[in-house]
Design a protein around this motif. Structure first.
Motif, PDB file in Angstrom:
ATOM      1  N   MET A   1      49.929  15.758  44.974  1.00 16.93           N
ATOM      2  CA  MET A   1      49.205  16.972  44.659  1.00 16.93           C
ATOM      3  C   MET A   1      47.923  16.988  45.489  1.00 16.93           C
ATOM      4  SD  MET A   1      48.099  18.586  41.002  1.00 16.93           S
ATOM      5  CE  MET A   1      46.872  17.429  40.489  1.00 16.93           C
ATOM      6  N   ALA A   2      47.653  18.147  46.078  1.00 18.17           N
ATOM      7  CA  ALA A   2      46.465  18.293  46.912  1.00 18.17           C
ATOM      8  C   ALA A   2      45.675  19.519  46.475  1.00 18.17           C
ATOM      9  CB  ALA A   2      46.869  18.426  48.369  1.00 18.17           C
ATOM     10  N   HIS A   3      44.390  19.439  46.598  1.00 18.69           N
ATOM     11  CA  HIS A   3      43.508  20.571  46.305  1.00 18.69           C
ATOM     12  C   HIS A   3      43.008  21.101  47.639  1.00 18.69           C
ATOM     13  CE1 HIS A   3      39.544  22.404  45.633  1.00 18.69           C
ATOM     14  NE2 HIS A   3      40.122  22.892  44.558  1.00 18.69           N
ATOM     15  N   ASP A   4      43.036  22.413  47.798  1.00 19.50           N
ATOM     16  CA  ASP A   4      42.544  23.000  49.038  1.00 19.50           C
ATOM     17  C   ASP A   4      41.710  24.226  48.710  1.00 19.50           C
ATOM     18  OD1 ASP A   4      42.322  24.440  51.559  1.00 19.50           O
ATOM     19  OD2 ASP A   4      43.888  23.084  52.279  1.00 19.50           O
ATOM     20  N   SER A   5      40.455  24.219  49.114  1.00 20.12           N
ATOM     21  CA  SER A   5      39.554  25.324  48.786  1.00 20.12           C
ATOM     22  C   SER A   5      39.978  26.635  49.446  1.00 20.12           C
ATOM     23  CB  SER A   5      38.113  24.978  49.180  1.00 20.12           C
ATOM     24  OG  SER A   5      38.018  24.795  50.581  1.00 20.12           O
ATOM     25  N   ALA A   6      40.860  26.586  50.435  1.00 20.01           N
ATOM     26  CA  ALA A   6      41.348  27.810  51.073  1.00 20.01           C
ATOM     27  C   ALA A   6      42.210  28.637  50.123  1.00 20.01           C
ATOM     28  CB  ALA A   6      42.132  27.476  52.341  1.00 20.01           C
ATOM     29  N   LEU A   7      42.623  28.054  49.001  1.00 19.65           N
ATOM     30  CA  LEU A   7      43.438  28.768  48.025  1.00 19.65           C
ATOM     31  C   LEU A   7      42.608  29.376  46.894  1.00 19.65           C
ATOM     32  CD1 LEU A   7      46.421  26.265  47.780  1.00 19.65           C
ATOM     33  CD2 LEU A   7      46.302  28.400  49.089  1.00 19.65           C
ATOM     34  N   ARG A   8      41.273  29.364  47.060  1.00 22.52           N
ATOM     35  CA  ARG A   8      40.402  29.930  46.018  1.00 22.52           C
ATOM     36  C   ARG A   8      40.572  31.449  45.969  1.00 22.52           C
ATOM     37  NH1 ARG A   8      37.688  29.204  50.535  1.00 22.52           N
ATOM     38  NH2 ARG A   8      36.210  30.773  51.259  1.00 22.52           N
ATOM     39  N   GLU A   9      40.046  32.058  44.916  1.00 20.48           N
ATOM     40  CA  GLU A   9      40.137  33.502  44.741  1.00 20.48           C
ATOM     41  C   GLU A   9      39.261  34.215  45.767  1.00 20.48           C
ATOM     42  OE1 GLU A   9      41.680  36.071  44.278  1.00 20.48           O
ATOM     43  OE2 GLU A   9      41.722  36.494  42.133  1.00 20.48           O
ATOM     44  N   THR A  10      39.511  35.483  45.942  1.00 15.82           N
ATOM     45  CA  THR A  10      38.737  36.321  46.844  1.00 15.82           C
ATOM     46  C   THR A  10      37.271  36.300  46.441  1.00 15.82           C
ATOM     47  OG1 THR A  10      40.645  37.789  47.038  1.00 15.82           O
ATOM     48  CG2 THR A  10      38.515  38.674  47.747  1.00 15.82           C
ATOM     49  N   TYR A  11      36.411  36.087  47.416  1.00 13.97           N
ATOM     50  CA  TYR A  11      34.978  36.141  47.154  1.00 13.97           C
ATOM     51  C   TYR A  11      34.567  37.606  47.153  1.00 13.97           C
ATOM     52  CZ  TYR A  11      29.963  35.821  47.761  1.00 13.97           C
ATOM     53  OH  TYR A  11      28.609  35.978  47.610  1.00 13.97           O
ATOM     54  N   ALA A  12      33.992  38.066  46.050  1.00 19.39           N
ATOM     55  CA  ALA A  12      33.647  39.478  45.880  1.00 19.39           C
ATOM     56  C   ALA A  12      32.142  39.729  45.969  1.00 19.39           C
ATOM     57  CB  ALA A  12      34.196  39.996  44.553  1.00 19.39           C
ATOM     58  N   GLY A  13      31.405  38.837  46.579  1.00 24.28           N
ATOM     59  CA  GLY A  13      29.985  39.061  46.830  1.00 24.28           C
ATOM     60  C   GLY A  13      29.217  39.508  45.594  1.00 24.28           C
ATOM     61  N   ALA A  14      28.490  40.610  45.732  1.00 28.70           N
ATOM     62  CA  ALA A  14      27.641  41.122  44.646  1.00 28.70           C
ATOM     63  C   ALA A  14      28.449  41.572  43.431  1.00 28.70           C
ATOM     64  CB  ALA A  14      26.780  42.280  45.162  1.00 28.70           C
ATOM     65  N   TRP A  15      29.746  41.734  43.583  1.00 25.31           N
ATOM     66  CA  TRP A  15      30.581  42.131  42.433  1.00 25.31           C
ATOM     67  C   TRP A  15      30.880  40.942  41.518  1.00 25.31           C
ATOM     68  CZ3 TRP A  15      35.132  45.871  43.851  1.00 25.31           C
ATOM     69  CH2 TRP A  15      34.635  46.980  44.531  1.00 25.31           C
ATOM     70  N   GLN A  16      30.720  39.731  42.023  1.00 25.26           N
ATOM     71  CA  GLN A  16      31.042  38.538  41.236  1.00 25.26           C
ATOM     72  C   GLN A  16      30.308  38.580  39.893  1.00 25.26           C
ATOM     73  OE1 GLN A  16      33.601  36.833  43.797  1.00 25.26           O
ATOM     74  NE2 GLN A  16      32.787  35.331  42.442  1.00 25.26           N
ATOM     75  N   GLY A  17      31.032  38.346  38.836  1.00 22.16           N
ATOM     76  CA  GLY A  17      30.446  38.246  37.502  1.00 22.16           C
ATOM     77  C   GLY A  17      30.149  39.579  36.826  1.00 22.16           C
ATOM     78  N   LEU A  18      30.397  40.691  37.504  1.00 23.26           N
ATOM     79  CA  LEU A  18      30.141  42.001  36.897  1.00 23.26           C
ATOM     80  C   LEU A  18      31.382  42.495  36.159  1.00 23.26           C
ATOM     81  CD1 LEU A  18      28.283  43.878  39.794  1.00 23.26           C
ATOM     82  CD2 LEU A  18      27.284  42.608  37.882  1.00 23.26           C
ATOM     83  N   THR A  19      31.165  43.305  35.149  1.00 27.17           N
ATOM     84  CA  THR A  19      32.281  43.947  34.462  1.00 27.17           C
ATOM     85  C   THR A  19      32.773  45.113  35.313  1.00 27.17           C
ATOM     86  OG1 THR A  19      30.904  45.534  33.278  1.00 27.17           O
ATOM     87  CG2 THR A  19      31.270  43.375  32.205  1.00 27.17           C
ATOM     88  N   HIS A  20      33.948  45.608  34.974  1.00 26.85           N
ATOM     89  CA  HIS A  20      34.496  46.778  35.666  1.00 26.85           C
ATOM     90  C   HIS A  20      33.519  47.948  35.597  1.00 26.85           C
ATOM     91  CE1 HIS A  20      36.916  50.502  35.875  1.00 26.85           C
ATOM     92  NE2 HIS A  20      37.490  49.867  36.876  1.00 26.85           N
ATOM     93  N   ASP A  21      32.961  48.199  34.421  1.00 28.22           N
ATOM     94  CA  ASP A  21      32.020  49.313  34.251  1.00 28.22           C
ATOM     95  C   ASP A  21      30.773  49.131  35.112  1.00 28.22           C
ATOM     96  OD1 ASP A  21      33.722  50.593  32.498  1.00 28.22           O
ATOM     97  OD2 ASP A  21      32.683  49.882  30.689  1.00 28.22           O
ATOM     98  N   GLU A  22      30.263  47.909  35.196  1.00 26.79           N
ATOM     99  CA  GLU A  22      29.082  47.650  36.025  1.00 26.79           C
ATOM    100  C   GLU A  22      29.391  47.874  37.507  1.00 26.79           C
ATOM    101  OE1 GLU A  22      26.806  44.269  33.303  1.00 26.79           O
ATOM    102  OE2 GLU A  22      28.410  43.663  34.673  1.00 26.79           O
ATOM    103  N   ILE A  23      30.562  47.467  37.941  1.00 23.33           N
ATOM    104  CA  ILE A  23      30.951  47.663  39.344  1.00 23.33           C
ATOM    105  C   ILE A  23      31.057  49.143  39.662  1.00 23.33           C
ATOM    106  CG2 ILE A  23      32.817  47.367  41.031  1.00 23.33           C
ATOM    107  CD1 ILE A  23      33.366  44.626  39.609  1.00 23.33           C
ATOM    108  N   THR A  24      31.734  49.913  38.814  1.00 28.49           N
ATOM    109  CA  THR A  24      31.906  51.340  39.103  1.00 28.49           C
ATOM    110  C   THR A  24      30.577  52.086  39.024  1.00 28.49           C
ATOM    111  OG1 THR A  24      32.568  51.768  36.801  1.00 28.49           O
ATOM    112  CG2 THR A  24      34.336  51.423  38.422  1.00 28.49           C
ATOM    113  N   GLU A  25      29.688  51.639  38.150  1.00 29.81           N
ATOM    114  CA  GLU A  25      28.371  52.282  38.034  1.00 29.81           C
ATOM    115  C   GLU A  25      27.495  51.989  39.259  1.00 29.81           C
ATOM    116  OE1 GLU A  25      24.491  51.431  35.364  1.00 29.81           O
ATOM    117  OE2 GLU A  25      26.327  51.852  34.220  1.00 29.81           O
ATOM    118  N   ARG A  26      27.471  50.735  39.696  1.00 29.69           N
ATOM    119  CA  ARG A  26      26.587  50.329  40.791  1.00 29.69           C
ATOM    120  C   ARG A  26      27.194  50.534  42.181  1.00 29.69           C
ATOM    121  NH1 ARG A  26      24.652  44.453  38.433  1.00 29.69           N
ATOM    122  NH2 ARG A  26      24.186  45.187  36.338  1.00 29.69           N
ATOM    123  N   TYR A  27      28.502  50.427  42.271  1.00 34.04           N
ATOM    124  CA  TYR A  27      29.174  50.453  43.577  1.00 34.04           C
ATOM    125  C   TYR A  27      30.346  51.442  43.565  1.00 34.04           C
ATOM    126  CZ  TYR A  27      26.631  46.044  43.871  1.00 34.04           C
ATOM    127  OH  TYR A  27      25.649  45.082  43.851  1.00 34.04           O
ATOM    128  N   GLY A  28      30.141  52.585  42.943  1.00 39.48           N
ATOM    129  CA  GLY A  28      31.216  53.561  42.746  1.00 39.48           C
ATOM    130  C   GLY A  28      31.939  53.986  44.007  1.00 39.48           C
TER     131      GLY A  28
END
Length: 136
Positions: A1-28
């Motif tokens: 078994m190997a771990h590879d950071s290239a398989l991490r999730e998409t980096y979403a920049g300023a959207w990281q950690g925001l709710t759907h509502d916060e994203i649509t409000e700030r970055y509609g």
């Protein structure tokens, strides 16, 4: 078994950690463009093609090492898996959304055919019968 950071999730920049509502409000506008399928750096993060650029080679590298009857299990996040499958199947990036999302704890199965990769199963979530460990 190997771990590879290239398989991490998409980096979403300023959207990281925001709710759907916060994203649509700030970055509609940006959100709407992304939903239309335009190549968008969500929150200044990665493009979907960049995710595939880093993840697909990892899968191919490990698949190339398999014995003829071997199986490779890749565990990652839905967006990374979808973009990687799209790349392996040779689909144009604007068609990747057609694969749909991958639900939590579900999987997809790909196989190599004479003309390349084939999608054999997608977003599966039940084990084939008989279930291992069944006391019937």
């Amino acid at each position: 078994m190997a771990h590879d950071s290239a398989l991490r999730e998409t980096y979403a920049g300023a959207w990281q950690g925001l709710t759907h509502d916060e994203i649509t409000e700030r970055y509609g506008e940006e959100y709407s463009a992304w939903k239309r399928g335009e190549p968008v750096r969500r929150g200044g993060g990665e493009l979907e093609t960049e995710v595939a650029d880093r993840a697909a080679p990892v899968v191919l590298h490990h698949a190339d090492k398999l014995a003829d009857d071997g199986a490779l299990v890749v565990v990652s996040h839905g967006g990374t898996i979808r973009t990687t499958i799209g790349r392996l199947l040779g689909l144009e990036p604007h068609h990747w959304e057609g694969l749909g999302g991958l639900s939590n704890c579900c999987w997809s199965v790909l196989g190599e055919g004479a003309r390349g990769w084939r999608l054999l199963e997608h977003n599966a979530g039940t084990l084939p019968e008989p279930v291992l460990g069944d006391d019937d």
